[in-house]
Design an enzyme around this catalytic site. Structure first.
Site, PDB file in Angstrom:
ATOM      1  N   ASP A   8       0.984  -1.135   0.049  1.00 39.87           N
ATOM      2  CA  ASP A   8      -0.059   0.147   0.001  1.00 39.87           C
ATOM      3  C   ASP A   8       0.911   1.044   0.080  1.00 39.87           C
ATOM      4  O   ASP A   8       2.130   0.987   0.524  1.00 39.87           O
ATOM      5  CB  ASP A   8      -0.921   0.055   1.077  1.00 39.87           C
ATOM      6  CG  ASP A   8      -1.595   1.174   1.691  1.00 39.87           C
ATOM      7  OD1 ASP A   8      -2.320   1.756   0.783  1.00 39.87           O
ATOM      8  OD2 ASP A   8      -1.275   1.756   2.708  1.00 39.87           O
ATOM      9  N   THR A  12       1.580   3.538   4.360  1.00 42.41           N
ATOM     10  CA  THR A  12       2.572   2.583   4.597  1.00 42.41           C
ATOM     11  C   THR A  12       4.007   2.672   4.257  1.00 42.41           C
ATOM     12  O   THR A  12       4.862   2.704   4.983  1.00 42.41           O
ATOM     13  CB  THR A  12       1.918   1.456   3.699  1.00 42.41           C
ATOM     14  OG1 THR A  12       0.638   1.137   4.337  1.00 42.41           O
ATOM     15  CG2 THR A  12       2.807  -0.008   3.918  1.00 42.41           C
ATOM     16  N   ARG A  39      -7.268  13.710   5.621  1.00 42.40           N
ATOM     17  CA  ARG A  39      -7.000  12.325   5.483  1.00 42.40           C
ATOM     18  C   ARG A  39      -8.258  11.346   5.796  1.00 42.40           C
ATOM     19  O   ARG A  39      -8.733  10.410   5.014  1.00 42.40           O
ATOM     20  CB  ARG A  39      -5.990  11.782   6.252  1.00 42.40           C
ATOM     21  CG  ARG A  39      -5.545  10.096   6.449  1.00 42.40           C
ATOM     22  CD  ARG A  39      -5.193   9.925   4.785  1.00 42.40           C
ATOM     23  NE  ARG A  39      -4.689   8.505   4.636  1.00 42.40           N
ATOM     24  CZ  ARG A  39      -4.603   7.575   3.759  1.00 42.40           C
ATOM     25  NH1 ARG A  39      -5.005   8.287   2.552  1.00 42.40           N
ATOM     26  NH2 ARG A  39      -4.166   6.218   3.777  1.00 42.40           N
ATOM     27  N   SER A 114      -2.488   0.953  -5.128  1.00 38.01           N
ATOM     28  CA  SER A 114      -3.018   2.106  -4.181  1.00 38.01           C
ATOM     29  C   SER A 114      -4.156   2.846  -4.689  1.00 38.01           C
ATOM     30  O   SER A 114      -4.341   2.669  -5.982  1.00 38.01           O
ATOM     31  CB  SER A 114      -1.476   3.005  -4.061  1.00 38.01           C
ATOM     32  OG  SER A 114      -2.033   4.378  -3.460  1.00 38.01           O
ATOM     33  N   ASN A 115      -4.857   3.210  -3.926  1.00 41.21           N
ATOM     34  CA  ASN A 115      -5.955   4.319  -4.370  1.00 41.21           C
ATOM     35  C   ASN A 115      -5.430   5.390  -5.113  1.00 41.21           C
ATOM     36  O   ASN A 115      -6.327   5.978  -5.606  1.00 41.21           O
ATOM     37  CB  ASN A 115      -6.800   4.746  -2.885  1.00 41.21           C
ATOM     38  CG  ASN A 115      -7.559   3.399  -2.329  1.00 41.21           C
ATOM     39  OD1 ASN A 115      -8.026   2.749  -3.146  1.00 41.21           O
ATOM     40  ND2 ASN A 115      -7.943   3.776  -1.240  1.00 41.21           N
ATOM     41  N   LYS A 147      -9.926   0.564  -2.706  1.00 41.23           N
ATOM     42  CA  LYS A 147      -9.757  -0.422  -1.808  1.00 41.23           C
ATOM     43  C   LYS A 147     -10.774  -0.027  -0.658  1.00 41.23           C
ATOM     44  O   LYS A 147     -10.779   1.087  -0.515  1.00 41.23           O
ATOM     45  CB  LYS A 147      -8.191  -0.482  -1.284  1.00 41.23           C
ATOM     46  CG  LYS A 147      -7.362  -1.115  -2.577  1.00 41.23           C
ATOM     47  CD  LYS A 147      -6.029  -1.041  -1.919  1.00 41.23           C
ATOM     48  CE  LYS A 147      -5.296   0.311  -1.548  1.00 41.23           C
ATOM     49  NZ  LYS A 147      -3.875  -0.043  -1.161  1.00 41.23           N
ATOM     50  N   SER A 171       0.759  -3.508   4.407  1.00 38.59           N
ATOM     51  CA  SER A 171      -0.198  -2.138   4.684  1.00 38.59           C
ATOM     52  C   SER A 171      -0.325  -1.877   6.171  1.00 38.59           C
ATOM     53  O   SER A 171      -0.187  -2.620   7.084  1.00 38.59           O
ATOM     54  CB  SER A 171      -1.917  -2.393   4.148  1.00 38.59           C
ATOM     55  OG  SER A 171      -2.288  -1.355   4.162  1.00 38.59           O
ATOM     56  N   ASN A 173      -2.744   0.367   6.886  1.00 44.79           N
ATOM     57  CA  ASN A 173      -4.065   0.835   7.074  1.00 44.79           C
ATOM     58  C   ASN A 173      -4.967  -0.131   7.566  1.00 44.79           C
ATOM     59  O   ASN A 173      -5.226  -1.248   6.709  1.00 44.79           O
ATOM     60  CB  ASN A 173      -4.474   1.396   5.709  1.00 44.79           C
ATOM     61  CG  ASN A 173      -3.833   2.829   5.346  1.00 44.79           C
ATOM     62  OD1 ASN A 173      -4.301   3.781   6.054  1.00 44.79           O
ATOM     63  ND2 ASN A 173      -3.170   2.793   4.422  1.00 44.79           N
ATOM     64  N   PHE A 175      -8.241  -0.854   7.255  1.00 53.65           N
ATOM     65  CA  PHE A 175      -9.324  -1.211   6.318  1.00 53.65           C
ATOM     66  C   PHE A 175      -8.647  -2.059   5.298  1.00 53.65           C
ATOM     67  O   PHE A 175      -9.284  -3.025   4.778  1.00 53.65           O
ATOM     68  CB  PHE A 175     -10.052  -0.016   6.021  1.00 53.65           C
ATOM     69  CG  PHE A 175      -9.276   0.857   5.012  1.00 53.65           C
ATOM     70  CD1 PHE A 175      -9.436   0.590   3.458  1.00 53.65           C
ATOM     71  CD2 PHE A 175      -8.400   2.047   5.229  1.00 53.65           C
ATOM     72  CE1 PHE A 175      -8.553   1.296   2.561  1.00 53.65           C
ATOM     73  CE2 PHE A 175      -7.844   2.664   4.382  1.00 53.65           C
ATOM     74  CZ  PHE A 175      -7.878   2.292   2.889  1.00 53.65           C
ATOM     75  N   ASP A 176      -7.575  -1.601   4.731  1.00 53.90           N
ATOM     76  CA  ASP A 176      -6.882  -2.339   3.754  1.00 53.90           C
ATOM     77  C   ASP A 176      -6.107  -3.641   4.226  1.00 53.90           C
ATOM     78  O   ASP A 176      -6.161  -4.405   3.535  1.00 53.90           O
ATOM     79  CB  ASP A 176      -5.472  -1.231   3.296  1.00 53.90           C
ATOM     80  CG  ASP A 176      -5.166  -1.604   1.959  1.00 53.90           C
ATOM     81  OD1 ASP A 176      -5.670  -2.083   1.153  1.00 53.90           O
ATOM     82  OD2 ASP A 176      -3.894  -1.165   1.674  1.00 53.90           O
TER      83      ASP A 176
HETATM   84  C1  LAC Z   1      -3.430   3.700  -0.522  1.00 52.06           C
HETATM   85  C2  LAC Z   1      -4.461   4.243   0.649  1.00 52.06           C
HETATM   86  C3  LAC Z   1      -5.170   3.092   1.226  1.00 52.06           C
HETATM   87  O1  LAC Z   1      -2.222   4.118  -0.776  1.00 52.06           O
HETATM   88  O2  LAC Z   1      -3.677   4.777   1.642  1.00 52.06           O
HETATM   89  O3  LAC Z   1      -4.129   2.957  -1.206  1.00 52.06           O
END
Ligand code: LAC
Length: 254
Positions: A8, A12, A39, A114-115, A147, A171, A173, A175-176
């Site tokens: 991520d 991360t 954020r 990544s998002n 994601k 990751s 995160n 949720f991820d």
């Molecule tokens: C990303 C977000 C989850 O990098 O931080 O996808």
């Protein structure tokens, strides 16, 4: 056998708190508040857009979240200032442990999922000089969903040819971590804020500020059934962890 190690990006490898300085300079005394709400709202908008079936890329999401955040303070900055602050997201600093860990992992297939939009991620890895380490930098743009929607994680197999159980996903995160585990990846969680440290921080605080709230909401393991396979406190410990796993080497170029 692990064929790819997929990271991520935001939170991360890259420190989302590093926008704080630019924000504080633009909006004195409000750096911490804006950094955290921005954020939190950015992620929330990504999830809302996935659920509403109304994709706009992460650059649009990031700007909408900044508008929202400044709006809570009654701030309507002129365009140039708004752009300068938004742009800080493309200049996030990597965590100090990122470069050495990626260097130590050379010879394995390393990638980002990544998002972030393709443009944001290109700017980010180039500005930070980490681009040389990655075999692929993958954006959810390819699926137009964020994601932890399961479809976003399918990009890894489509781009790298690695099946879910051939991927180690990394990751910090919560949720991820939960989403990647649900998808079927092996997951290493980077525990940047240990639960005990957060507990002590809260116990010692007269009032609980925005950064502490952010740590509580986003940097802890989710209390859901999808648990990570590994938990390490820093990326520096990743090469040691990976040494103990069966990871396919890639042919080195001469
Ligand atoms: C990303 C977000 C989850 O990098 O931080 O996808």
């Amino acid at each position: 056998m692990i064929k790819a190690i997929v990271f991520d990006a935001y939170g991360t490898l890259y420190d989302v708190q590093s926008v704080g300085e630019v924000i504080e300079a633009a909006f004195p005394e409000r750096g911490e508040y804006i950094t955290q709400v921005w954020r939190l709202k950015q992620l929330e908008y990504s999830w809302l857009r996935s659920m509403m079936g109304e994709f706009e890329d992460f650059w649009a999401v990031t700007r909408e979240a900044l508008h929202y955040t400044l709006g809570t303070l009654g701030l309507r900055p002129e365009e140039a200032l708004f752009e300068r602050v938004a742009e800080a997201y493309n200049r996030l600093l990597p965590y100090p442990d990122a470069e050495a860990a990626l260097t130590a992992l050379a010879g394995r297939r390393l990638a980002i999922l990544s998002n972030g939009s393709n443009d944001m991620l290109s700017a980010l890895v180039r500005n930070s000089g980490l681009d040389q380490h990655f075999h692929a930098v993958m954006s959810v743009d390819a699926k137009r969903v964020y994601k932890p929607d399961m479809r976003s994680y399918e990009i890894v197999e489509e781009k790298l040819g690695a099946k879910p159980d051939e991927v180690l996903f990394v990751s910090s995160n919560g949720f991820d971590v939960a989403g990647a585990k649900r998808f079927g990846f092996h997951v290493a969680r980077i525990e940047r804020v240990p639960a005990a440290a957060l507990k002590d921080e809260i116990a010692g605080a007269a009032t609980i500020g925005p950064l502490t709230m952010f740590k509580a909401l986003r940097l802890q393991e989710e209390a859901m059934s999808q648990r990570p396979d590994f938990v390490i406190s820093s990326l520096s410990l990743l090469p040691g962890l990976i040494d103990g796993l069966d990871v396919e080497p890639i042919a080195r170029s001469a």
